[in-house]
Design an enzyme around this catalytic site. Structure first.
Site: not given
Ligand code: AHR
Length: 497
Positions: A173, A291
């Site tokens: 990210e 994610e």
């Molecule tokens: O999964 C939780 C968080 O969400 C992770 O650390 C990040 O990559 C995202 O913003």
């Protein structure tokens, strides 16, 4: 009860399913690692401190790949802190979650744990505070057999054989202001490209994932993805997508999460194809939805600088489980391009598995749809031709009230059909036409449904929300009628006769 129908045609095969779409994620966040998968003093801990009861729950989910070590944690993490004798490892501040990291679990422990959990590692390299050189040292430590500084150090640390991790993520990210050392798309694209070159020089057999937009709402979306791929197209195999959903009082909108995810996927697919054309390229860039989940941001303001505080330990409802089912359908229906996906996360932090320190394991509601699709949604995915009514959503207008998925595992001779009824008031009789697959025997029908959409599982009542078995009536044939109560999620399995 009203009617709908669904035809599955064998000529409409979308793709084979890369099993890595059933991946998950362990970050050094909250209690995911410490008192999650790793708790040396627990009575269920093995000789390395890994909780066997947690491994058992993960094995039942059948998770082929786990992303590690982050997440936001990654961008301030020095992997070298987590190797060597534990008593010599430094205690550090983790800027992502304002926690204390004692480094008693690092890359070698993760490699050992992943073997025991019957999964592969998807390793992320720090491109926040970290450099391309440090990423190169990490892959040398992990994947080179012997005879170099870093590979021999791994052997000295007790691992003769290389870990051989085959999937590597270039940062996390990096478009986000919350990231330690956020970068612009230009700067990240250049850094990711130079890191990618080193990683592939060290091990040409790996696959690489570049950071895509961390959400559709980012002001830089989707320009970020175009710029990053423009820099990295020749060097990477995947671009990442991250997507989280939460219930904010509008049930119909929340249940349309699968529709939103599909839009996001189509946009990134188009961005990847645009860059391919611009580069006169021949390879497709695959999507790694590394994610995704329902996430409520609970317990995000815990006291600073504690070791393994309870962060984001969301307690999931029946409604959340329905949404997760719908999202899984979207992921697998895009299997021609989405070749990896990670439910974020796996244990304690926004996770389907919850542990009590020194205590038991609890399976949240969302555990079950994931378990069903991961175990049985294997083989190839086919297009469902569904005729059903629409529901009205505030965000997307009218969208079909059913979301579904058909997979066929030719090796096992089994077909699995998954369907979500998002209608809040009406039950639906679904006529399912599977003639193309010959005579089938219905071997299982499980439904997740209940009067209370906000029902949860707890240590006191761990089986409160679990799939129920439906009595199988007309079991052999080519057409089947399935009753879908309002707001229900189903898995129906057939074997070829
Ligand atoms: O999964 C939780 C968080 O969400 C992770 O650390 C990040 O990559 C995202 O913003």
């Amino acid at each position: 009860m009203k009617n709908a129908n669904c035809l599955v045609n064998k000529n409409y095969r979308i793709a084979d399913i890369d099993e890595r779409v059933y991946g998950s994620f362990i970050e050094h966040m909250g209690r995911a690692v410490y008192t999650g998968i790793y708790e040396p003093d627990h009575q269920e801990a093995d000789e390395q401190g890994f909780r066997k009861d947690v491994i058992q729950a993960i094995n039942e989910l059948n998770v082929p790949i786990v992303r590690y070590p982050g997440g936001n944690f990654l961008s301030g993490y020095d992997w070298k802190d987590g190797i060597g004798p534990k008593e010599e490892r430094p205690v550090r501040l983790d800027y992502a979650w304002f926690s204390i990291e004692d480094n008693s679990f690092g890359i070698d422990e993760f490699a050992d744990w992943s073997k025991k959990a019957k999964t592969e590692g998807m390793i992320a390299v720090n491109l926040g505070t970290g450099t391309p050189a440090e990423a190169g040292q990490l892959i040398e430590y992990c994947n080179i057999e012997k005879g170099t500084h870093w590979s021999d150090l791994r052997r000295k640390n007790g691992h003769e054989e290389p870990h051989n991790f085959k999937v590597w993520c270039l940062g996390n990210e990096m478009d986000g202001p919350w990231q330690t050392c956020q970068l612009t798309a230009e700067d990240y694209g250049k850094k990711a490209k130079e890191t990618a070159k080193i990683l592939k020089w060290v091990d040409p057999d790996i696959e690489l994932v570049a950071c895509g937009s961390s959400s559709k709402e980012m002001p830089t979306f989707p320009e970020w993805d175009l710029t990053v791929l423009d820099h990295t197209y020749e060097y990477v195999d995947f671009i990442s997508l991250h997507r989280y959903y939460e219930y904010n009082g509008d049930v119909q909108n929340f249940l349309a999460a699968h529709y939103d995810l599909n839009e996001f996927i189509q946009t990134i697919r188009a961005a990847a194809d645009y860059v391919k054309a611009k580069h006169r390229g021949t390879k497709d860039i695959y999507l790694s939805l590394d994610e995704w989940n329902v996430w409520y941001n609970s317990q995000m303001d815990t006291k600073r600088w504690q070791h393994a505080p309870a962060i984001a330990e969301d307690v999931y409802t029946l409604l959340d489980a329905l949404v997760v089912g719908g999202l899984l359908c979207t992921i697998v229906n895009n299997a021609d391009r989405v070749r990896m996906a990670c439910l974020a996360q796996l244990v304690n932090a926004l996770a389907p598995i919850h542990t009590a320190p020194n205590g038991e394991v609890l399976k949240h509601t969302t555990y079950y749809p994931f378990q069903q699709v991961s175990n049985y949604g294997r083989g190839d995915v086919y297009k469902n031709l569904v005729v059903c009514d629409d529901v009205e959503t505030e965000r997307f207008g009218k969208i079909p009230e059913l979301q579904s998925l058909t997979t066929f595992d030719a090796d096992k001779g089994e077909l699995a059909f998954f369907v979500l009824n998002t209608n809040q008031t009406e039950d639906i009789k679904l006529d399912l036409d599977l003639k193309e697959f010959g005579q089938l025997k219905m071997i299982d029908h499980e439904v997740l449904v209940g009067d209370d959409m906000f029902a949860v599982n707890s240590f006191e009542n761990p089986q409160n929300v679990v799939p129920e078995k439906v009595n199988l009536v007309e079991t052999i044939g080519t057409e089947f009628a399935i009753e879908l109560p309002k707001l229900s999620w189903h898995m129906v399995r057939f074997s070829v006769q």
